[in-house]
Design a protein around this motif. Sequence first.
Motif, PDB file in Angstrom:
ATOM      1  N   GLN A  33       0.632  -1.163   0.068  1.00  0.00           N
ATOM      2  CA  GLN A  33       0.066   0.055  -0.058  1.00  0.00           C
ATOM      3  C   GLN A  33       0.830   1.049  -0.077  1.00  0.00           C
ATOM      4  OE1 GLN A  33      -2.991  -0.007   3.224  1.00  0.00           O
ATOM      5  NE2 GLN A  33      -3.562  -2.251   2.529  1.00  0.00           N
ATOM      6  N   LEU A  34       1.785   1.168   0.871  1.00  0.00           N
ATOM      7  CA  LEU A  34       2.917   2.397   0.896  1.00  0.00           C
ATOM      8  C   LEU A  34       3.548   2.708  -0.347  1.00  0.00           C
ATOM      9  CD1 LEU A  34       4.024   4.559   2.548  1.00  0.00           C
ATOM     10  CD2 LEU A  34       5.899   2.945   3.285  1.00  0.00           C
ATOM     11  N   GLU A  35       3.863   1.298  -1.276  1.00  0.00           N
ATOM     12  CA  GLU A  35       4.623   1.668  -2.538  1.00  0.00           C
ATOM     13  C   GLU A  35       3.746   2.003  -3.651  1.00  0.00           C
ATOM     14  OE1 GLU A  35       7.898   1.132  -3.476  1.00  0.00           O
ATOM     15  OE2 GLU A  35       8.305   1.005  -1.230  1.00  0.00           O
ATOM     16  N   ASN A  36       2.238   1.813  -3.624  1.00  0.00           N
ATOM     17  CA  ASN A  36       1.411   2.271  -4.418  1.00  0.00           C
ATOM     18  C   ASN A  36       1.253   3.643  -4.109  1.00  0.00           C
ATOM     19  OD1 ASN A  36       1.179  -0.307  -5.480  1.00  0.00           O
ATOM     20  ND2 ASN A  36      -0.824  -0.780  -4.228  1.00  0.00           N
ATOM     21  N   PHE A  37       1.283   4.078  -2.837  1.00  0.00           N
ATOM     22  CA  PHE A  37       0.992   5.384  -2.388  1.00  0.00           C
ATOM     23  C   PHE A  37       1.937   6.243  -3.013  1.00  0.00           C
ATOM     24  CE2 PHE A  37       1.791   9.072   0.460  1.00  0.00           C
ATOM     25  CZ  PHE A  37       0.571   9.688   0.354  1.00  0.00           C
ATOM     26  N   LYS A  38       3.508   5.726  -2.744  1.00  0.00           N
ATOM     27  CA  LYS A  38       4.597   6.648  -3.333  1.00  0.00           C
ATOM     28  C   LYS A  38       4.620   6.709  -4.796  1.00  0.00           C
ATOM     29  CE  LYS A  38       7.869   5.540   0.424  1.00  0.00           C
ATOM     30  NZ  LYS A  38       9.000   4.482   0.949  1.00  0.00           N
ATOM     31  N   GLU A  39       4.149   5.652  -5.283  1.00  0.00           N
ATOM     32  CA  GLU A  39       4.193   5.518  -6.845  1.00  0.00           C
ATOM     33  C   GLU A  39       2.933   6.629  -7.636  1.00  0.00           C
ATOM     34  OE1 GLU A  39       3.509   2.555 -10.605  1.00  0.00           O
ATOM     35  OE2 GLU A  39       3.829   1.768  -8.528  1.00  0.00           O
ATOM     36  N   LYS A  40       1.922   6.696  -6.782  1.00  0.00           N
ATOM     37  CA  LYS A  40       1.106   7.624  -7.098  1.00  0.00           C
ATOM     38  C   LYS A  40       1.431   8.895  -7.038  1.00  0.00           C
ATOM     39  CE  LYS A  40      -3.997   8.746  -6.229  1.00  0.00           C
ATOM     40  NZ  LYS A  40      -4.968   8.479  -5.441  1.00  0.00           N
ATOM     41  N   ARG A  41       1.903   9.304  -5.587  1.00  0.00           N
ATOM     42  CA  ARG A  41       2.539  10.594  -5.375  1.00  0.00           C
ATOM     43  C   ARG A  41       3.590  10.992  -6.505  1.00  0.00           C
ATOM     44  NH1 ARG A  41       0.765  14.550  -3.352  1.00  0.00           N
ATOM     45  NH2 ARG A  41       2.462  15.196  -2.088  1.00  0.00           N
ATOM     46  N   ALA A  42       4.705  10.140  -6.758  1.00  0.00           N
ATOM     47  CA  ALA A  42       5.754  10.124  -7.662  1.00  0.00           C
ATOM     48  C   ALA A  42       5.068  10.422  -8.973  1.00  0.00           C
ATOM     49  CB  ALA A  42       6.531   8.924  -7.836  1.00  0.00           C
ATOM     50  N   ARG A  43       4.161   9.708  -9.484  1.00  0.00           N
ATOM     51  CA  ARG A  43       3.304   9.950 -10.792  1.00  0.00           C
ATOM     52  C   ARG A  43       2.942  11.429 -10.775  1.00  0.00           C
ATOM     53  NH1 ARG A  43       4.231   8.810 -15.213  1.00  0.00           N
ATOM     54  NH2 ARG A  43       4.836   6.653 -14.551  1.00  0.00           N
ATOM     55  N   GLN A  44       2.333  11.885  -9.661  1.00  0.00           N
ATOM     56  CA  GLN A  44       1.816  13.127  -9.589  1.00  0.00           C
ATOM     57  C   GLN A  44       2.833  14.276  -9.863  1.00  0.00           C
ATOM     58  OE1 GLN A  44      -0.421  13.167  -6.106  1.00  0.00           O
ATOM     59  NE2 GLN A  44      -2.270  12.489  -6.829  1.00  0.00           N
ATOM     60  N   ILE A  45       3.826  13.919  -9.005  1.00  0.00           N
ATOM     61  CA  ILE A  45       5.034  15.183  -9.048  1.00  0.00           C
ATOM     62  C   ILE A  45       5.572  14.989 -10.376  1.00  0.00           C
ATOM     63  CG2 ILE A  45       7.341  15.360  -8.293  1.00  0.00           C
ATOM     64  CD1 ILE A  45       6.443  14.259  -5.430  1.00  0.00           C
ATOM     65  N   ILE A  46       5.626  13.822 -11.167  1.00  0.00           N
ATOM     66  CA  ILE A  46       6.409  13.893 -12.226  1.00  0.00           C
ATOM     67  C   ILE A  46       5.532  14.552 -13.304  1.00  0.00           C
ATOM     68  CG2 ILE A  46       6.841  12.526 -14.279  1.00  0.00           C
ATOM     69  CD1 ILE A  46       7.976  10.279 -12.147  1.00  0.00           C
ATOM     70  N   GLU A  47       4.191  14.558 -13.346  1.00  0.00           N
ATOM     71  CA  GLU A  47       3.333  15.153 -14.215  1.00  0.00           C
ATOM     72  C   GLU A  47       3.256  16.535 -13.872  1.00  0.00           C
ATOM     73  OE1 GLU A  47      -0.202  12.578 -14.306  1.00  0.00           O
ATOM     74  OE2 GLU A  47       0.504  10.831 -15.451  1.00  0.00           O
ATOM     75  N   SER A  48       3.494  16.722 -12.782  1.00  0.00           N
ATOM     76  CA  SER A  48       3.179  18.310 -12.748  1.00  0.00           C
ATOM     77  C   SER A  48       4.410  19.327 -12.742  1.00  0.00           C
ATOM     78  CB  SER A  48       2.786  18.542 -10.847  1.00  0.00           C
ATOM     79  OG  SER A  48       3.763  17.971 -10.079  1.00  0.00           O
ATOM     80  N   LEU A  49       5.619  18.456 -13.025  1.00  0.00           N
ATOM     81  CA  LEU A  49       7.074  19.304 -13.236  1.00  0.00           C
ATOM     82  C   LEU A  49       6.796  20.331 -14.240  1.00  0.00           C
ATOM     83  CD1 LEU A  49       9.541  16.504 -12.496  1.00  0.00           C
ATOM     84  CD2 LEU A  49       9.131  18.301 -11.085  1.00  0.00           C
ATOM     85  N   ASN A  50       7.405  21.222 -14.337  1.00  0.00           N
ATOM     86  CA  ASN A  50       7.625  22.093 -15.227  1.00  0.00           C
ATOM     87  C   ASN A  50       8.851  21.749 -16.004  1.00  0.00           C
ATOM     88  OD1 ASN A  50       5.589  23.960 -14.771  1.00  0.00           O
ATOM     89  ND2 ASN A  50       6.691  25.063 -13.092  1.00  0.00           N
ATOM     90  N   GLU A  51       9.713  20.912 -15.525  1.00  0.00           N
ATOM     91  CA  GLU A  51      10.865  20.559 -16.498  1.00  0.00           C
ATOM     92  C   GLU A  51      10.571  19.443 -17.158  1.00  0.00           C
ATOM     93  OE1 GLU A  51      13.963  20.126 -13.224  1.00  0.00           O
ATOM     94  OE2 GLU A  51      15.051  21.841 -14.126  1.00  0.00           O
ATOM     95  N   GLY A  52      11.002  19.179 -18.124  1.00  0.00           N
ATOM     96  CA  GLY A  52      10.831  18.084 -18.734  1.00  0.00           C
ATOM     97  C   GLY A  52      11.520  16.622 -18.154  1.00  0.00           C
ATOM     98  N   LEU A  53      11.195  15.547 -18.118  1.00  0.00           N
ATOM     99  CA  LEU A  53      11.672  14.348 -17.425  1.00  0.00           C
ATOM    100  C   LEU A  53      11.546  13.326 -18.272  1.00  0.00           C
ATOM    101  CD1 LEU A  53      11.841  13.235 -13.969  1.00  0.00           C
ATOM    102  CD2 LEU A  53      10.927  11.733 -15.448  1.00  0.00           C
TER     103      LEU A  53
END
Length: 479
Positions: free
Chosen positions: A133-153
Amino acid sequence: MLVKDIYKNIFLMVSPEQYFIDVVREMSNNKESCAFVVTEGQLLVGMVTHTVLQDLVIRGGDLGVEVKEVMIPIEKIHYVYPDTDLKNSMKTFVKHGISHMPVLESPYNKKIIGVLSHKDVIKNYMKEQVKIQLENFKEKRARQIIESLNEGLIVVDRDLIIREFNPAAEKLTGLKAEDRIGKKAVNLSKQLSIAELVISTGEPRYGVETQLQDGRVFLVNYVPLKSNGSNFVEGVVQTFSDITSFKSLQIQLSKTKEELDKAFALTLPNSKVEYKLKTTPEYRDIYDPETSTITVTEIIEGGGYLHVVNCLKVAADFNEMGLMKLIGIDKDTLVEAIIFHDLGKSQPTLKVGDKVSPEEVFEEGIYHAARSADLASKFYNKSDDIVNIIRYHHHTEDMLPKEFPSHLLPLLRMFKIIDGLSAALTRRKAKVTYKVDGSKLTVFEENQHPLYNRILEIDLYTGKRQEKPMGRIDKNEIN
């Protein structure tokens, strides 16, 4: 996960010939709910549990019998091996309603090496669920962060196959993530692939300016993606932003600076003055108040020239604030004095890292001021007012000769402030702001040198001055 990951290798073993009552006592003393009956070489032949004791008591059996008479024989025992999957172990526990199972060395060897409890399996299962559950949460949060970045990744694996391509990367490159993920990375640069270099060396590369084929300039960071706890590089994380506009502005500013330098050079009397200023170095340093020494951190080539430019900038600020309108402050005299005031200055030769005492290595200011005044008078026929300002700009007022013209005092005071602030700007990158009230000037100087990290108030007419440490300042006080 397997049995070998969680089983316990400390357990109670008894022999078949021991009396049952003694085994019960051992179980009680060791707070064990079961004991394993073994022969030589820890070969399992049976098992004793609380259930065995209860059955014997209910039947009215003799507690003094040998264990082999009442034990659960190995044929009726459910056991596991180190490589047994925990999920299968859980099914066995549930199906047969047992609490412990012996762990045998292998299917070909009945040697007992540990014990697996139902409780430990449940605890591990719950821990794994929380972890998932924690990994899923982290993955979800990481996905949100990645998608909200102004920098290309963009993330690539060792084979340069793209595994991640965020929305900003789509916008910056004009490519679609769905078309790029799973495909090999395209080198949009004219340069060799830095990602491959990072994969081979394991060393990150930051701030790489990369010009694309369409002329745009990206600032790219390459960071190796390593396995947990190892140096094995699985891929590279690339973050990037478009700095084309910034680079264009930088080029424009550079050209503007060159043009301003050329324009300023035209105001100088001749090329010799320009040459002298540009060949006089200045030094940036860190001051140590405990030893009263400085450590050279940077050599400012052309520091004398930069010092004069900064003097003129400060003078321009004062002019904008109305100080040049004061009677006794002559702008032309001030500018001429600024240009010539360090012509006679001679600097020591220092290198980065040198730790020196300023009093020992730098000539006292009054000497180069005197030489500069003589040069301005002899070779450039400057007026007495200009020469006097230059000659005495390192003197305190109590050191001034009696014949020093009193009408020059306001200008001398202003010049000394300008000279000091320019030194702070040139050598220590200080931050300065000002406030003017008539002939009263207040300087707020943020300087790493403790003697000059201050608020200075001075009346240019009376010479009355007051200093106090910078500390915390109310913004309203500055404004």
